[in-house]
Scaffold this motif. Structure first.
Motif, mmCIF file in Angstrom:
data_model
loop_
_atom_site.group_PDB
_atom_site.id
_atom_site.type_symbol
_atom_site.label_atom_id
_atom_site.label_comp_id
_atom_site.label_asym_id
_atom_site.label_seq_id
_atom_site.Cartn_x
_atom_site.Cartn_y
_atom_site.Cartn_z
ATOM 1 N N SER A 282 14.344 12.393 4.357
ATOM 2 C CA SER A 282 15.514 13.454 4.075
ATOM 3 C C SER A 282 16.837 12.811 4.426
ATOM 4 O O SER A 282 17.606 13.697 4.374
ATOM 5 C CB SER A 282 15.107 14.515 5.376
ATOM 6 N N VAL B 70 19.329 21.242 -10.242
ATOM 7 C CA VAL B 70 18.468 21.104 -8.810
ATOM 8 C C VAL B 70 16.864 20.952 -8.695
ATOM 9 O O VAL B 70 16.640 20.267 -8.107
ATOM 10 C CB VAL B 70 19.043 22.021 -7.403
ATOM 11 N N TYR C 271 15.030 17.476 -7.412
ATOM 12 C CA TYR C 271 14.364 18.100 -6.519
ATOM 13 C C TYR C 271 12.793 17.539 -7.012
ATOM 14 O O TYR C 271 12.198 16.534 -5.655
ATOM 15 C CB TYR C 271 14.704 19.445 -6.293
ATOM 16 N N ASP C 272 12.805 17.741 -7.742
ATOM 17 C CA ASP C 272 10.744 17.288 -8.761
ATOM 18 C C ASP C 272 10.854 15.940 -7.867
ATOM 19 O O ASP C 272 10.303 15.177 -8.231
ATOM 20 C CB ASP C 272 10.700 18.144 -9.804
ATOM 21 N N TYR D 133 12.469 13.692 -7.411
ATOM 22 C CA TYR D 133 12.935 12.967 -6.193
ATOM 23 C C TYR D 133 11.650 12.860 -5.397
ATOM 24 O O TYR D 133 10.526 11.765 -4.521
ATOM 25 C CB TYR D 133 14.059 13.054 -5.313
ATOM 26 N N SER D 134 10.470 13.957 -5.427
ATOM 27 C CA SER D 134 9.548 14.648 -4.563
ATOM 28 C C SER D 134 8.584 13.570 -4.676
ATOM 29 O O SER D 134 8.088 13.379 -4.263
ATOM 30 C CB SER D 134 9.215 16.361 -4.124
ATOM 31 N N ASN E 247 20.702 23.635 1.851
ATOM 32 C CA ASN E 247 20.959 22.509 0.371
ATOM 33 C C ASN E 247 20.690 23.462 -1.081
ATOM 34 O O ASN E 247 19.356 22.587 -1.506
ATOM 35 C CB ASN E 247 19.709 21.260 1.352
ATOM 36 N N VAL F 131 16.301 23.718 -1.193
ATOM 37 C CA VAL F 131 15.402 23.297 -0.839
ATOM 38 C C VAL F 131 15.140 23.263 0.394
ATOM 39 O O VAL F 131 13.459 23.411 0.317
ATOM 40 C CB VAL F 131 16.211 21.578 -1.006
#
Ligand SMILES: C[S@@+](CC[C@H](N)C(=O)[O-])C[C@H]1O[C@@H](n2cnc3c(N)ncnc32)[C@H](O)[C@@H]1O
Length: 325
Positions: free
Chosen positions: A65, A253, A257-258, A260-261, A313, A316
């Motif tokens: 994080s 977003v 986010y997907d 990155y995750s 965020n 998130v």
């Protein structure tokens, strides 16, 4: 439309928590990340994940994080719980004393793992009572406020106990090994560690003023059972706070986010902790967890009122709050 159909089914007697459940429709199976597994096996599988990550858990949180989890946790404790204000108020307006005497304020942190939330809570309590972190408790008087950390995984808790002992001194920490299974909740040490399953915790009803569960609920086999037990454990007027990874509503977003995750986190797990699978599970389990509004409905179904949530965020993370009346 889906929500309407769910409501109709709920009116026909099927609990909404079950309909919205993160379990699959067949209650003998459930999700473990993106896999479907027998419900009876999920707790052991989750246990293996957290036993495997326990030693690297804190450093991995910082890396994954970029340290932001610290800000989320600070905000939960000092911005939302406002434990310092509550304790300061109680120390000026103490409630009528019970026999035997009990702490005026009890915080339960479930799925508390290595202690991040409980340490922040205890720091805020100590600050509002003018105590230093190593102040010795007075064994003849109950602590004015206590924090109880509970988790299903003893490996995570042992990391937490060792951190707690260095931060607060053993005089302030009750470890799992300090008591027998039938010992009551400590009133003489401000911080205690307990092993227990959030679905059915080993504490009496109406005991706690605040119940937090931070990044833990999605790992529980039946999250609605944990919310129901939270209601049982809270005193009337008590508050449940759930902080969990959530579902960003903005498509851009969500896509970022997907990406990155799914691409970065398992890779980091592999390189830093030598454990891709556990981090793959942690990412997948987020996608299977309740959407923000679904969690509101389950909390309301379990009896909580004034249920609301705040996104951090851009969604998130979400903090859900509800009160027991
Ligand atoms: C991601 S960690 C979160 C730890 C800590 N709350 C934090 O924010 O750093 C999730 C924790 O949930 C715990 N957990 C999973 N299932 C549980 C259950 N049924 N009851 C209690 N704790 C559980 C795991 O053992 C693990 O320590």
């Amino acid at each position: 439309m889906i929500r309407h159909t769910l409501r109709q089914m709920a009116r026909q007697g099927q609990p909404l928590a079950r309909l919205l459940s993160t379990q699959s429709t067949d209650s003998t199976t459930t999700h473990f990340g993106s896999k479907t597994v027998p419900t009876s096996e999920k707790a052991d599988l989750v246990g293996e994940v957290f036993s495997s990550v326990a030693g690297n858990y804190d450093v991995m949180n910082d890396v994954m994080s970029a340290g932001v989890h610290r800000l989320w946790k600070d905000y939960l404790v000092t911005g939302v719980m406002r434990v310092d204000e509550t304790v300061a108020h109680l120390s000026q307006n103490p409630p009528p004393q019970t026999d035997p005497p009990t702490p005026a304020f009890r915080h339960l942190d479930v799925a508390g793992g290595t202690g991040d939330i409980s340490f922040r809570s205890l720091d805020a309590i100590n600050k509002s009572l003018g105590l230093s972190s190593h102040s010795p408790p007075n064994p003849s008087v109950p602590c004015p406020a206590t924090v109880t950390v509970c988790d299903i995984n003893p490996d995570m808790l042992r990391v937490g106990e060792s951190r707690a002992t260095s931060l607060y001194g053993s005089q302030n920490v009750e470890k799992m090994s300090d008591r027998t299974p039938s010992s009551p909740l400590s009133s003489s040490k401000p911080l205690s560690f307990w092993e227990g399953d959030a679905q059915s915790l080993p504490f009496p009803s109406s005991t706690f003023d605040i119940y937090t569960i931070c990044f833990g609920l999605r790992n529980v086999t039946d999250p609605s059972a944990a919310i129901k037990d939270a209601y049982r454990l809270l005193k009337p007027g008590g508050r449940l706070l759930i902080m969990e990874f959530s579902h960003p509503k903005n498509p851009a977003v969500a896509t970022a986010y997907d990406a990155y995750s799914f691409n970065v986190i398992p890779e980091m797990g592999e390189r830093i902790a030598g454990d891709r699978d556990s981090y793959q599970y942690l990412v997948e389990s987020i996608r299977k967890f309740y959407k923000q509004e679904e969690l509101v409905e389950v909390m309301e179904e379990m009896g909580f009122v004034e249920v609301e949530y705040e996104e951090l965020n851009l969604g998130v993370v979400a903090i859900h709050s509800g009160w027991k009346i």
